[in-house]
Design a protein around this motif. Sequence first.
Motif, short mmCIF file in Angstrom:
data_model
loop_
_atom_site.label_atom_id
_atom_site.label_comp_id
_atom_site.label_asym_id
_atom_site.label_seq_id
_atom_site.Cartn_x
_atom_site.Cartn_y
_atom_site.Cartn_z
N ASP A 135 -2.67 13.93 -7.53
CA ASP A 135 -2.86 15.26 -6.95
C ASP A 135 -2.04 15.46 -5.68
O ASP A 135 -1.62 16.58 -5.37
N GLN A 136 -1.80 14.40 -4.92
CA GLN A 136 -1.06 14.51 -3.66
C GLN A 136 0.41 14.83 -3.89
O GLN A 136 1.08 15.35 -3.01
N ARG A 137 0.92 14.49 -5.08
CA ARG A 137 2.29 14.83 -5.47
C ARG A 137 3.35 14.23 -4.54
O ARG A 137 4.43 14.78 -4.37
N GLU A 138 3.03 13.09 -3.93
CA GLU A 138 3.98 12.42 -3.04
C GLU A 138 4.69 11.26 -3.73
O GLU A 138 5.62 10.67 -3.17
N GLN A 195 -6.05 9.41 -9.64
CA GLN A 195 -6.08 10.87 -9.67
C GLN A 195 -5.73 11.46 -8.30
O GLN A 195 -5.01 12.46 -8.20
N ARG A 196 -6.23 10.80 -7.23
CA ARG A 196 -5.94 11.29 -5.88
C ARG A 196 -4.44 11.21 -5.60
O ARG A 196 -3.84 12.14 -5.05
N LEU A 255 0.84 -1.20 0.00
CA LEU A 255 0.00 0.00 0.00
C LEU A 255 0.87 1.24 0.00
O LEU A 255 1.74 1.40 0.85
N ALA A 256 0.62 2.14 -0.95
CA ALA A 256 1.32 3.41 -0.99
C ALA A 256 0.38 4.52 -0.53
O ALA A 256 0.82 5.58 -0.10
N ALA A 257 -0.91 4.26 -0.59
CA ALA A 257 -1.91 5.25 -0.18
C ALA A 257 -3.23 4.51 0.08
O ALA A 257 -3.39 3.35 -0.30
#
Length: 201
Positions: free
Chosen positions: A156-159, A152-153, A11-13
């Motif tokens: 958008d988080q750019r992490e 997309q989320r 899991l990355a997010a």
Amino acid sequence: MTARSVGYARLAAGDGQEEAAALRAAGCDDVQLERVTGTRSIRPVWVRLRAGLADGDTLTVVRLADLHWALVRLVEMLAALQHEGVRFRSITESIDSNHPGYADLIEGLMQLPGQVSIVRSQAVRSSAAGRARGRQGGRTQTLTPEQAERAQRLYDQREMTAEAIAAEFGISRATLYRYVRPSQAKKGSEPVMRTNERKAK
């Protein structure tokens, strides 16, 4: 000893509910989730899970990248599992080591340069996975509406880099760019850089 059906996902997010549901739907009795960012190699959950696998067990992952990012290590791990009598399945790529064409997948991966990443080998993996499912040729991997929304989320988080996000879904970076829209990123922020753009700076 009773054979086990174990599921694993990196899991990355997110909270992992989507991955856990997919693994349970695939028949996994024991679902193990591990939060790892980037290409971090230390994975205690995976190490414990791998040590407990035995002949007759089934290991299911959500995507090939959950096993390993580097192709040379991925091939080694797949070969080791097969040698030990552990059935391997990947949900995203529809791969099953019990299918007659599975050997074609391993052969296809072994033909690639040793240092190439899993993401950059998408076209070959898709074709090889198709042969493993008993069909010729391959088709571009696509995302479900739910997966596209999650991609997309992450974008958008750019992490994460675009390449890392693509690996999360088992697709190529080019395919990812068909689904994400820079205009939806947070106001005042820059979109995720392409890998080659980072190197150019």
